[in-house]
Design an enzyme around this catalytic site. Structure first.
Site, PDB file in Angstrom:
ATOM      1  N   HIS A   8     -32.085  13.334  23.254  1.00 59.58           N
ATOM      2  CA  HIS A   8     -32.040  12.172  22.405  1.00 59.58           C
ATOM      3  C   HIS A   8     -30.953  11.136  22.626  1.00 59.58           C
ATOM      4  CE1 HIS A   8     -31.553  11.781  18.244  1.00 59.58           C
ATOM      5  NE2 HIS A   8     -32.181  11.648  18.347  1.00 59.58           N
ATOM      6  N   LYS A  50     -29.156   7.966  23.615  1.00 57.41           N
ATOM      7  CA  LYS A  50     -29.074   6.679  23.798  1.00 57.41           C
ATOM      8  C   LYS A  50     -27.653   5.669  24.283  1.00 57.41           C
ATOM      9  CE  LYS A  50     -31.223   7.788  19.937  1.00 57.41           C
ATOM     10  NZ  LYS A  50     -31.210   8.759  19.244  1.00 57.41           N
ATOM     11  N   ASP A  76     -22.701  -2.189  35.045  1.00 58.73           N
ATOM     12  CA  ASP A  76     -21.645  -2.566  36.183  1.00 58.73           C
ATOM     13  C   ASP A  76     -20.525  -1.330  36.154  1.00 58.73           C
ATOM     14  OD1 ASP A  76     -23.275  -4.447  37.499  1.00 58.73           O
ATOM     15  OD2 ASP A  76     -22.275  -5.963  36.415  1.00 58.73           O
ATOM     16  N   HIS A  97     -30.111   4.976   9.468  1.00 59.01           N
ATOM     17  CA  HIS A  97     -30.983   5.891  10.428  1.00 59.01           C
ATOM     18  C   HIS A  97     -29.251   6.176  11.504  1.00 59.01           C
ATOM     19  CE1 HIS A  97     -32.253   6.935  14.959  1.00 59.01           C
ATOM     20  NE2 HIS A  97     -32.906   8.116  14.292  1.00 59.01           N
ATOM     21  N   LYS A 103     -25.549   7.587  12.588  1.00 57.43           N
ATOM     22  CA  LYS A 103     -24.941   8.597  12.581  1.00 57.43           C
ATOM     23  C   LYS A 103     -23.609   8.584  12.783  1.00 57.43           C
ATOM     24  CE  LYS A 103     -29.618   8.959  15.170  1.00 57.43           C
ATOM     25  NZ  LYS A 103     -30.227   9.724  14.103  1.00 57.43           N
ATOM     26  N   ASP A 118     -10.518   9.711   6.536  1.00 53.10           N
ATOM     27  CA  ASP A 118      -9.079   8.870   6.724  1.00 53.10           C
ATOM     28  C   ASP A 118      -8.526   7.367   6.824  1.00 53.10           C
ATOM     29  OD1 ASP A 118      -9.304  11.054   5.005  1.00 53.10           O
ATOM     30  OD2 ASP A 118      -7.405  12.048   6.537  1.00 53.10           O
TER      31      ASP A 118
END
Length: 484
Positions: free
Chosen positions: A225, A227, A232, A402, A404, A409
């Site tokens: 899952h 991404k 370079d 979507h 996450k 604080d």
């Protein structure tokens, strides 16, 4: 007729013996009792289908070590460096000034559970939605001179993928090395023509855990899952956005696609590279971690302290779940959470309720509409008990939320691919970046405030009087939470 009855009795007996042995193994795994009981009920009450369901969803590959890094002997340097950094955390005057004792405990935890090395000389740019992410990503790809490494759950057909294809073909023609890992289930609709065209140009593109017939039950449940993009060894991208048009255009009938991604430059890019090359070894059995050209250790002018944590069936610990749990528990003033799917498990759920009841301002941003009906109703099943504990729940109404993101604080934040659910915690291969930079955290908190302005806060009074059929949907979906 008698022989047919005998055959039926033998088959039934063999099936019952098989189910009994599976139940025995489930008990011996010493899982959460609720989850163990859920599997036993499924196995007993749903003949055959329950057994297949267990093979598909239930086998704990972290326990049986189906996924292994043993071939990567040269990764021992991570162990040595993490041990050195644990001592550095105790002695560094810089960290003593920049990080509280609680935050330093989080740093030590991540060094212990995933060898997530601390990197200091970084710049981190927050990218909101596809409108900011894809131009930045494609521009970085066009600047590549040596190599491009891409790892995505979804590569979806459309104009974005076509633009990516054009860029990669042009870079390959210039002599740039291109490697791509895509998840075989997430990218199920990816055309063979796309793969063939890239390979003919010399681009190495391969699926992660390809699912084929008899191997389906063994592999389909454990998906990559992540991404990740690395250019370079100098520029990296990580977050919630895959490559597909809906991440730019939104979803018809629902609205915009709200997401959060990061562009990173500096030492932290090496950490993303380690994760990619580890996955590349898993896919191709090719060791590249020992080659200096792929590990340049470039320092940026910035001063952002970052740890990059990965988790999955190949790790000994549920690293990201432990990170989320610790983030919630170190909060003194507030915890802001944005997640599209919320099925946290009892430990994380109790930590949220405990924090709220202790006076911490706990806010959770959830999508009003979802692209998954079962997870949508399951998420809603947790709302009432959270509201009763003083947690503030907000429904994002502008489209699909979507992102996450976890913010604590104004000191530390997490951005990555992992949802706050059991699948992300225990079954998927995930990555999150833990950021100890107040300017970046301030930016994330400001974006969270904007999202709240596009949301509606849930009211405990109104929630208790929701329609009974919704309660039924939620309760039924909740039964599947330990299995999802």
């Amino acid at each position: 007729m008698m022989w047919l009855q005998i055959v039926i009795y033998v088959c039934v007996a063999l099936y019952l013996l098989t189910v009994a042995s599976v139940i025995f193994n489930v008990i011996l795994e010493n899982r959460n009792p609720v989850r163990t009981l859920a599997w036993i009920i499924v196995l007993v009450t749903i003949p055959l289908l329950g057994f297949l369901f267990y093979l598909y969803f239930g086998v704990n590959y972290r326990k049986i070590k189906m996924f292994s890094r043993k071939g990567l002997g040269d990764m021992k340097w991570l162990q040595y460096m993490s041990e050195d950094q644990k001592q550095l955390i105790k002695k560094s005057e810089y960290l003593q000034r920049r990080a509280s004792a609680e935050v330093r405990k989080l740093m030590t935890l991540l060094l212990n559970n995933s060898k997530a090395l601390l990197t200091r000389y970084n710049t981190v740019e927050v990218l909101n939605n596809g409108q900011e992410t894809f131009p930045a990503l494609f521009d970085a790809l066009r600047q590549a001179r040596k190599f491009i490494h891409l790892e995505y759950y979804i590569l979806g057909e459309g104009r974005l993928l076509s633009e990516l294809e054009s860029i990669l073909l042009a870079k390959a023609a210039e002599g740039v090395e291109v490697r791509i890992i895509y998840d075989d289930v997430g990218s199920w609709s990816l055309s063979k023509n796309f793969i063939r065209t890239l390979r003919q140009a010399g681009i190495q593109i391969y699926p992660f855990l390809p699912v084929r017939y008899h191997k389906f039950l063994r592999k389909a449940n454990y998906r990559n899952h992540r991404k990740i993009a690395v250019v370079d060894g100098c520029v990296g991208f990580v977050g919630g956005l895959n490559i597909a048009d809906r991440y730019m255009d939104g979803v018809p009938g629902i609205g915009v696609w709200r997401d959060t991604h990061l562009k990173v430059q500096g030492e932290a890019v090496t950490s993303l590279q380690v994760i990619f090359l580890t996955d590349w070894y898993f896919v191709r059995q090719e060791v590249l971690l020992n080659k200096n050209e792929y590990m340049p250790y470039v320092q940026a002018d910035g001063n952002a302290v970052v740890q990059t944590v990965s988790s999955g069936p190949d790790s000994d610990w549920a690293s990201i779940q432990q990170a989320y749990f610790t983030l919630i528990n170190i909060a003194k003033r507030y915890v802001y959470i944005s997640t599209p799917y919320f099925m946290p498990g009892e430990t994380t759920l109790n930590s949220l309720k405990t924090a709220a009841m202790s006076g911490v301002d706990v806010r959770i941003l959830l999508p009003h509409k979802s692209d998954s009906a079962l997870t949508h109703w399951c998420t809603r099943s947790y709302v009432e008990e959270l509201l009763e504990a003083g947690v503030k729940i907000y429904w994002y109404r502008k489209g699909i939320n979507h992102s996450k993101v976890v913010i604590v604080d104004g000191l530390v934040a997490s951005v990555g691919s992992a949802n706050m659910d059991l699948r992300s915690f225990e079954q998927n291969f995930e990555v999150s970046m833990i950021i100890y930079d107040r300017d970046v955290v301030k930016k994330l908190a400001s974006d969270f405030a904007v999202d709240l302005s596009d949301s509606v806060e849930a009211s405990i009074q109104r929630w208790k009087f929701r329609p009974k059929r919704e309660r039924v949907y939620e309760s039924v979906a909740r039964l599947f939470a330990p299995l999802l």
